[in-house]
Structure formats: C-alpha cells, structure tokens
Write a protein that holds these residues in place. Structure first.
Motif, PDB file in Angstrom:
ATOM      1  N   ARG A  97      35.099  46.902  44.321  1.00 56.15           N
ATOM      2  CA  ARG A  97      34.039  47.164  45.127  1.00 56.15           C
ATOM      3  C   ARG A  97      33.434  48.382  45.057  1.00 56.15           C
ATOM      4  NH1 ARG A  97      37.659  46.951  48.876  1.00 56.15           N
ATOM      5  NH2 ARG A  97      37.448  44.707  49.353  1.00 56.15           N
ATOM      6  N   ALA A  98      33.905  49.345  44.475  1.00 61.04           N
ATOM      7  CA  ALA A  98      33.620  50.667  44.075  1.00 61.04           C
ATOM      8  C   ALA A  98      32.548  50.840  42.994  1.00 61.04           C
ATOM      9  CB  ALA A  98      34.480  51.825  43.955  1.00 61.04           C
ATOM     10  N   ARG A  99      32.789  49.783  42.161  1.00 65.32           N
ATOM     11  CA  ARG A  99      31.820  49.633  40.757  1.00 65.32           C
ATOM     12  C   ARG A  99      30.842  48.655  41.226  1.00 65.32           C
ATOM     13  NH1 ARG A  99      35.030  52.902  40.184  1.00 65.32           N
ATOM     14  NH2 ARG A  99      35.801  53.873  38.198  1.00 65.32           N
ATOM     15  N   GLY A 100      30.567  47.862  42.330  1.00 61.73           N
ATOM     16  CA  GLY A 100      29.729  46.789  42.483  1.00 61.73           C
ATOM     17  C   GLY A 100      29.818  45.669  41.688  1.00 61.73           C
ATOM     18  N   LEU A 101      31.265  45.201  41.672  1.00 67.56           N
ATOM     19  CA  LEU A 101      31.325  44.208  40.953  1.00 67.56           C
ATOM     20  C   LEU A 101      31.969  43.093  41.691  1.00 67.56           C
ATOM     21  CD1 LEU A 101      33.698  45.431  38.179  1.00 67.56           C
ATOM     22  CD2 LEU A 101      31.578  44.608  37.796  1.00 67.56           C
ATOM     23  N   ALA A 102      32.011  41.689  41.301  1.00 70.39           N
ATOM     24  CA  ALA A 102      32.501  40.634  42.426  1.00 70.39           C
ATOM     25  C   ALA A 102      33.908  40.984  42.804  1.00 70.39           C
ATOM     26  CB  ALA A 102      32.394  39.192  41.675  1.00 70.39           C
ATOM     27  N   VAL A 103      33.931  41.136  44.217  1.00 72.55           N
ATOM     28  CA  VAL A 103      35.478  41.511  44.716  1.00 72.55           C
ATOM     29  C   VAL A 103      36.368  40.037  44.811  1.00 72.55           C
ATOM     30  CG1 VAL A 103      36.778  42.865  46.477  1.00 72.55           C
ATOM     31  CG2 VAL A 103      34.436  43.534  45.725  1.00 72.55           C
ATOM     32  N   ASP A 104      37.133  40.185  43.750  1.00 71.22           N
ATOM     33  CA  ASP A 104      38.222  38.856  43.957  1.00 71.22           C
ATOM     34  C   ASP A 104      39.462  39.042  43.397  1.00 71.22           C
ATOM     35  OD1 ASP A 104      37.767  39.469  41.251  1.00 71.22           O
ATOM     36  OD2 ASP A 104      36.697  37.228  40.828  1.00 71.22           O
ATOM     37  N   GLY A 105      39.726  40.413  43.092  1.00 74.41           N
ATOM     38  CA  GLY A 105      41.104  40.882  42.627  1.00 74.41           C
ATOM     39  C   GLY A 105      41.459  40.247  41.427  1.00 74.41           C
ATOM     40  N   VAL A 106      40.852  39.610  40.687  1.00 77.04           N
ATOM     41  CA  VAL A 106      40.839  39.143  39.419  1.00 77.04           C
ATOM     42  C   VAL A 106      40.432  39.893  38.240  1.00 77.04           C
ATOM     43  CG1 VAL A 106      40.734  37.301  37.752  1.00 77.04           C
ATOM     44  CG2 VAL A 106      40.920  36.731  40.152  1.00 77.04           C
ATOM     45  N   VAL A 107      41.136  40.132  37.308  1.00 74.04           N
ATOM     46  CA  VAL A 107      40.696  40.934  36.055  1.00 74.04           C
ATOM     47  C   VAL A 107      40.326  39.996  35.087  1.00 74.04           C
ATOM     48  CG1 VAL A 107      41.209  42.660  34.525  1.00 74.04           C
ATOM     49  CG2 VAL A 107      42.076  42.897  36.803  1.00 74.04           C
ATOM     50  N   GLY A 108      39.093  40.013  35.109  1.00 78.28           N
ATOM     51  CA  GLY A 108      38.289  39.250  33.700  1.00 78.28           C
ATOM     52  C   GLY A 108      37.703  40.132  32.770  1.00 78.28           C
ATOM     53  N   PRO A 109      36.950  39.809  31.704  1.00 76.50           N
ATOM     54  CA  PRO A 109      36.232  40.558  30.873  1.00 76.50           C
ATOM     55  C   PRO A 109      35.415  41.729  31.521  1.00 76.50           C
ATOM     56  CG  PRO A 109      36.245  38.237  30.202  1.00 76.50           C
ATOM     57  CD  PRO A 109      36.680  38.297  31.394  1.00 76.50           C
ATOM     58  N   LYS A 110      34.590  41.338  32.736  1.00 77.24           N
ATOM     59  CA  LYS A 110      33.758  42.386  33.281  1.00 77.24           C
ATOM     60  C   LYS A 110      34.757  43.580  33.777  1.00 77.24           C
ATOM     61  CE  LYS A 110      29.732  39.317  34.017  1.00 77.24           C
ATOM     62  NZ  LYS A 110      28.678  38.848  35.043  1.00 77.24           N
ATOM     63  N   THR A 111      35.425  43.268  34.712  1.00 75.78           N
ATOM     64  CA  THR A 111      36.309  44.124  35.331  1.00 75.78           C
ATOM     65  C   THR A 111      37.115  44.776  34.103  1.00 75.78           C
ATOM     66  OG1 THR A 111      36.573  42.808  37.585  1.00 75.78           O
ATOM     67  CG2 THR A 111      38.431  44.462  36.893  1.00 75.78           C
ATOM     68  N   TRP A 112      37.627  44.130  33.208  1.00 78.35           N
ATOM     69  CA  TRP A 112      38.449  44.944  32.224  1.00 78.35           C
ATOM     70  C   TRP A 112      37.371  46.008  31.635  1.00 78.35           C
ATOM     71  CZ3 TRP A 112      43.302  45.156  30.406  1.00 78.35           C
ATOM     72  CH2 TRP A 112      43.575  45.519  29.223  1.00 78.35           C
ATOM     73  N   ALA A 113      36.250  45.628  31.139  1.00 76.17           N
ATOM     74  CA  ALA A 113      35.380  46.388  30.608  1.00 76.17           C
ATOM     75  C   ALA A 113      34.886  47.690  31.484  1.00 76.17           C
ATOM     76  CB  ALA A 113      33.996  45.909  30.086  1.00 76.17           C
ATOM     77  N   ALA A 114      34.455  47.319  32.775  1.00 78.38           N
ATOM     78  CA  ALA A 114      34.347  48.417  33.637  1.00 78.38           C
ATOM     79  C   ALA A 114      35.478  49.459  33.661  1.00 78.38           C
ATOM     80  CB  ALA A 114      34.226  47.848  34.885  1.00 78.38           C
ATOM     81  N   MET A 115      36.918  49.085  33.423  1.00 81.65           N
ATOM     82  CA  MET A 115      37.915  50.165  33.475  1.00 81.65           C
ATOM     83  C   MET A 115      38.088  50.973  32.220  1.00 81.65           C
ATOM     84  SD  MET A 115      41.001  47.648  35.235  1.00 81.65           S
ATOM     85  CE  MET A 115      40.844  47.259  36.877  1.00 81.65           C
ATOM     86  N   GLY A 116      37.229  50.514  31.369  1.00 84.57           N
ATOM     87  CA  GLY A 116      36.875  51.565  30.263  1.00 84.57           C
ATOM     88  C   GLY A 116      37.978  51.560  29.122  1.00 84.57           C
ATOM     89  N   PHE A 117      38.806  50.197  29.116  1.00 76.03           N
ATOM     90  CA  PHE A 117      39.720  50.383  28.015  1.00 76.03           C
ATOM     91  C   PHE A 117      39.151  50.182  26.656  1.00 76.03           C
ATOM     92  CE2 PHE A 117      42.052  48.009  31.512  1.00 76.03           C
ATOM     93  CZ  PHE A 117      43.091  49.022  31.559  1.00 76.03           C
ATOM     94  N   ARG A 118      39.782  50.680  25.612  1.00 77.09           N
ATOM     95  CA  ARG A 118      39.188  50.701  24.354  1.00 77.09           C
ATOM     96  C   ARG A 118      39.754  49.068  23.738  1.00 77.09           C
ATOM     97  NH1 ARG A 118      41.013  56.272  21.502  1.00 77.09           N
ATOM     98  NH2 ARG A 118      42.736  55.801  23.013  1.00 77.09           N
TER      99      ARG A 118
END
Length: 276
Positions: free
Chosen positions: A94-115
């Motif tokens: 929600r804070a990053r303007g992503l689809a709010v579904d509670g699922v971690v896919g490639p987009k949410t993973w990338a937004a979290m900044g993992f190397r």
C-alpha cells in the motif's frame, strides 16, 4: 522439524524422553521392504526446479524469512506466509503503490530491495562425484557436505545455501544431491509448499532401501514421527557411535546430537533409509 517456538527455552542436552503415543506407523508410511536395495541410480546433474516460488498464503522458506526480516517482524516469527506476515506485506504494498494482495511476487520482491534474484530458492547442490564412485565415497561426500552447515540457522522450509539457513529435510536433500542422488519427484520447489513434508516423502520414497533401526550404519537416514499426528516430521544423517547430524528448531541450528528412541514429542521410526 518443528519442535517449539523459536527462541523458547532449550532443554539441557537437547534431547529428552517422552511418552509414546500410539505405536503404529501412519497409514501413508509404506516404504520399501526392509533389506531391499536402493534402486535410485546415481546422477551427475540434478533435475532443475520448475518455476520461481511466489509467496502465497502458507508458503514457507528462506524468502519468507527474508521478507519478514525486511518488514521488521520479530525473530520469533515462523518462516510461513501467515496472516501477520501477509498483513505486513499488504502495508508495504500500500505504501509503495503496488497491488495490495499480501502476496510476494517478483514486483513486491524487487520493491523490497533485495539483491538476491527472486528465483534464489531454486538453488541445488551440484553432484561432486562421477558415476563410477563407490557407495563409501558417496556416503563420505554426503556427510562432508552436510557438515558444512553446522551452526547454520534453522529456517522452516529452508533448502538452500548455508548463509540463508536450512531445515532438517532441506539439509538432507541437498546432501543427497551433492553425493549424486536425485530422489524425484521430491524437489526444492515442493519443499516450501504449505502441506508438503520432504521428510515424509523421503521416508516413503520407493527407491530407497530400508533397514531396521537397530542395524543402522554411518550414512543412513534416521527418521522421527510426531506422537500427535503419527506422521514422519524429522530426518537426520547418522554419523555412527550414536550421533546424528541434523537441523533442529529448538536449538535453532544445525548440530550433531544423540540418537534416542524418544525425543521432544517424537518417536524414532522403526526403519532407517540407506541411500548408498
């Protein structure tokens, strides 16, 4: 193996006797006949895992652990996409303007900044031996590889590199890979599924030889079942002289312990698997 909550009080010595509940093997436990030979052929390559694991409800493993740490969840949290973890993911999305579904896919993973790449949990150890290697060489390689994890963090559903943590059956699976066995259809991507138990699948695998636990030898796989459910829920590698190399959640680490008939809320299975 899931014994008790992470960071809870640890029993002195790590092992204890408990009352036996039941005494019968679970209905789904149908291993190969005792004394039969292992029929799995050695390999020099491991079958690649299929796809990249998306963190949907109930998923387990290293990526879940990393997400929980990134979102500030307490260290006591199990590495499972439970309601608390999914709610924390939704807040982040929600804070990053992503689809709010509670699922971690490639987009949410990338937004979290993992190397690390989103498909990091597809890693498998490469077989280290030629097809001509002896059973003794394979046992030695399996144990040597498993020892490299000593002191590693216990992570529920973990089955990857040392630095990310691992669980009991993830450790055994990777050690088998290193020694040149690929026990299909068991795979690292199935290992993280909500209801999949790799320890149970290894025990029931039709390609493995079973021997009475009293006849165990160095390199055999020792299994325990839950006294509550009757299902296999733990596996370790027998080192000989009453010692077992295992990943345990109580001490929260990979360690060398003692083989006992009863431990925590578990009972040793009547047969061991002899992979080599």
């Amino acid at each position: 193996m899931r014994i008790w909550g992470r960071k809870a009080a640890v029993l002195v010595g790590g092992l204890t006797a408990v009352a036996v509940v039941g005494g019968m093997l679970p209905a789904e436990a149908a291993p190969a006949p005792r004394g039969a030979k292992t029929t799995l052929a050695p390999v020099t390559t491991i079958t690649p895992a299929k796809g990249c694991v998306v963190l949907t409800p109930g998923m387990n493993g290293v990526k879940v652990r990393m997400v929980q740490q990134r979102l500030g969840l307490p260290d006591s949290a199990w590495e499972t996409m439970d309601a608390r973890t999914r709610n924390a993911v939704k807040k982040f999305q929600r804070a990053r303007g992503l689809a709010v579904d509670g699922v971690v896919g490639p987009k949410t993973w990338a937004a979290m900044g993992f190397r690390e790449d989103f498909c990091m949990d597809r890693w498998t150890a490469k077989p280290a031996l030629p097809l001509t290697a002896t059973a003794a060489e394979r046992r030695k390689t399996m144990i040597k590889f498993a020892r490299t994890y000593l002191g590693a963090e216990y992570v529920w559903g973990g089955a990857g590199k040392v630095k990310y943590g691992i669980d009991c059956s993830g450790l055994v699976l990777q050690a088998l890979y290193r020694a040149g066995l690929d026990p299909q259809p068991i795979t690292v991507d199935k290992h993280v599924l909500p209801k999949y138990r790799t320890s149970l699948e290894l025990y029931n695998h039709s390609g493995f030889a079973h021997f009475p636990v009293a006849e165990r030898k160095r390199g055999d796989l020792i299994f325990y079942r839950s006294n509550e459910t009757g299902r296999v829920n733990h596996v370790g590698i027998y080192l000989g002289k009453g010692k077992i190399l295992e990943a345990v959640s109580g001490p929260d680490t990979v360690r060398i312990g003692k083989v006992t008939t009863y431990r925590y809320s578990q009972t040793i299975m009547p047969t061991v698997v002899r992979p080599f």
